[in-house]
Design a protein around this motif. Sequence first.
Motif, short mmCIF file in Angstrom:
data_model
loop_
_atom_site.label_atom_id
_atom_site.label_comp_id
_atom_site.label_asym_id
_atom_site.label_seq_id
_atom_site.Cartn_x
_atom_site.Cartn_y
_atom_site.Cartn_z
N ASN A 21 3.96 6.92 -5.26
CA ASN A 21 2.89 6.99 -6.26
C ASN A 21 1.65 6.26 -5.76
N ASN A 22 1.85 5.04 -5.25
CA ASN A 22 0.73 4.24 -4.75
C ASN A 22 -0.01 4.96 -3.64
N PHE A 23 0.73 5.54 -2.69
CA PHE A 23 0.12 6.24 -1.57
C PHE A 23 -0.75 7.40 -2.06
N VAL A 24 -0.20 8.23 -2.92
CA VAL A 24 -0.93 9.40 -3.42
C VAL A 24 -2.17 8.96 -4.20
N GLU A 25 -2.02 7.97 -5.05
CA GLU A 25 -3.15 7.49 -5.85
C GLU A 25 -4.27 6.94 -4.97
N VAL A 26 -3.91 6.15 -3.96
CA VAL A 26 -4.94 5.58 -3.07
C VAL A 26 -5.66 6.68 -2.32
N TYR A 27 -4.92 7.64 -1.75
CA TYR A 27 -5.59 8.69 -0.97
C TYR A 27 -6.46 9.59 -1.83
N GLN A 28 -6.13 9.75 -3.09
CA GLN A 28 -6.98 10.55 -3.97
C GLN A 28 -8.24 9.79 -4.36
N GLN A 29 -8.27 8.48 -4.16
CA GLN A 29 -9.46 7.68 -4.45
C GLN A 29 -10.23 7.33 -3.19
N LEU A 30 -9.59 7.43 -2.04
CA LEU A 30 -10.15 6.94 -0.79
C LEU A 30 -11.45 7.65 -0.44
N SER A 31 -12.44 6.87 -0.03
CA SER A 31 -13.71 7.41 0.42
C SER A 31 -14.30 6.46 1.45
N THR A 32 -15.49 6.77 1.90
CA THR A 32 -16.12 5.96 2.94
C THR A 32 -16.46 4.55 2.49
N ASP A 33 -16.47 4.30 1.20
CA ASP A 33 -16.89 2.97 0.73
C ASP A 33 -15.79 2.15 0.07
N ASN A 34 -14.52 2.54 0.21
CA ASN A 34 -13.45 1.74 -0.39
C ASN A 34 -12.21 1.65 0.50
N LEU A 35 -12.39 1.50 1.78
CA LEU A 35 -11.27 1.44 2.71
C LEU A 35 -10.37 0.23 2.46
N ASP A 36 -10.83 -0.74 1.70
CA ASP A 36 -10.00 -1.90 1.38
C ASP A 36 -8.75 -1.49 0.59
N LYS A 54 -2.93 6.85 18.34
CA LYS A 54 -1.70 6.20 17.88
C LYS A 54 -2.03 4.72 17.78
N VAL A 55 -1.86 4.15 16.59
CA VAL A 55 -2.17 2.73 16.39
C VAL A 55 -0.98 2.04 15.73
N HIS A 56 -0.81 0.79 16.08
CA HIS A 56 0.31 0.01 15.55
C HIS A 56 -0.23 -1.25 14.89
N GLY A 57 0.24 -1.50 13.68
CA GLY A 57 -0.16 -2.69 12.93
C GLY A 57 -1.30 -2.38 11.97
N TYR A 58 -1.24 -3.02 10.79
CA TYR A 58 -2.24 -2.74 9.77
C TYR A 58 -3.65 -3.10 10.23
N GLN A 59 -3.82 -4.22 10.89
CA GLN A 59 -5.17 -4.63 11.32
C GLN A 59 -5.78 -3.58 12.25
N ASN A 60 -4.99 -3.04 13.19
CA ASN A 60 -5.49 -1.99 14.08
C ASN A 60 -5.77 -0.70 13.32
N LEU A 61 -4.92 -0.38 12.35
CA LEU A 61 -5.15 0.81 11.53
C LEU A 61 -6.44 0.66 10.73
N ASN A 62 -6.64 -0.49 10.15
CA ASN A 62 -7.86 -0.73 9.37
C ASN A 62 -9.10 -0.59 10.26
N GLN A 63 -9.04 -1.14 11.46
CA GLN A 63 -10.18 -1.01 12.39
C GLN A 63 -10.40 0.45 12.80
N TYR A 64 -9.31 1.18 13.00
CA TYR A 64 -9.41 2.60 13.36
C TYR A 64 -10.09 3.39 12.24
N PHE A 65 -9.63 3.19 11.00
CA PHE A 65 -10.24 3.89 9.86
C PHE A 65 -11.70 3.48 9.69
N ALA A 66 -11.99 2.19 9.83
CA ALA A 66 -13.38 1.72 9.68
C ALA A 66 -14.28 2.39 10.71
N ALA A 67 -13.81 2.51 11.95
CA ALA A 67 -14.61 3.16 12.99
C ALA A 67 -14.80 4.65 12.68
#
Length: 156
Positions: A21-36, A54-67
């Motif tokens: 549920n959390n995953f689906v809800e977040v992705y339906q809200q996700l946009s360029t200004d709320n990656l947090d 291919k990225v490993h670890g949340y910090q790397n994933l967050n940086q990948y999405f931010a880029a």
Amino acid sequence: MDNSATHQSLDTQGGYPGWLNNFVEVYQQLSTDNLDLLERIYHSDVLFEDPMHKVHGYQNLNQYFAALYSNLSACTFRINEVIPGDEQAAIYWQMQFAHPKLNGGDPVSVDGHSHIKQAQGKVIYHRDYLDVGAMLYEHIPVVGRIIKAIKQRAGQ
């Protein structure tokens, strides 16, 4: 196209496990200004794969999405179907994004799906399957014409 989230009517309370549920809800809200929002759904030890990275670890994933999102003027997901399970799921979606250097800056829609697995109530594995040609290459001026011609010829 603006940066606001695209909400759609998929019922996320339809008996899915809480992590899903959390995953689906977040992705339906996700946009360029709320990656947090990603921190709510991804495990610190997540492995994320798509056709390009291919990225490993949340910090790397967050940086990948931010880029990725830093170059987009908009990006939204519409979840079309969920095949739920207690420990893993398949998610079918459509991503719509706009990039100033692709498709003349007009929105591009790409269908794809994700295989996700959970640990401790958060996604620890996420693999996306999508047509990179439809996402990128077909929208680059010269390359796009070549890719479309190859696809057309292959279909004959």
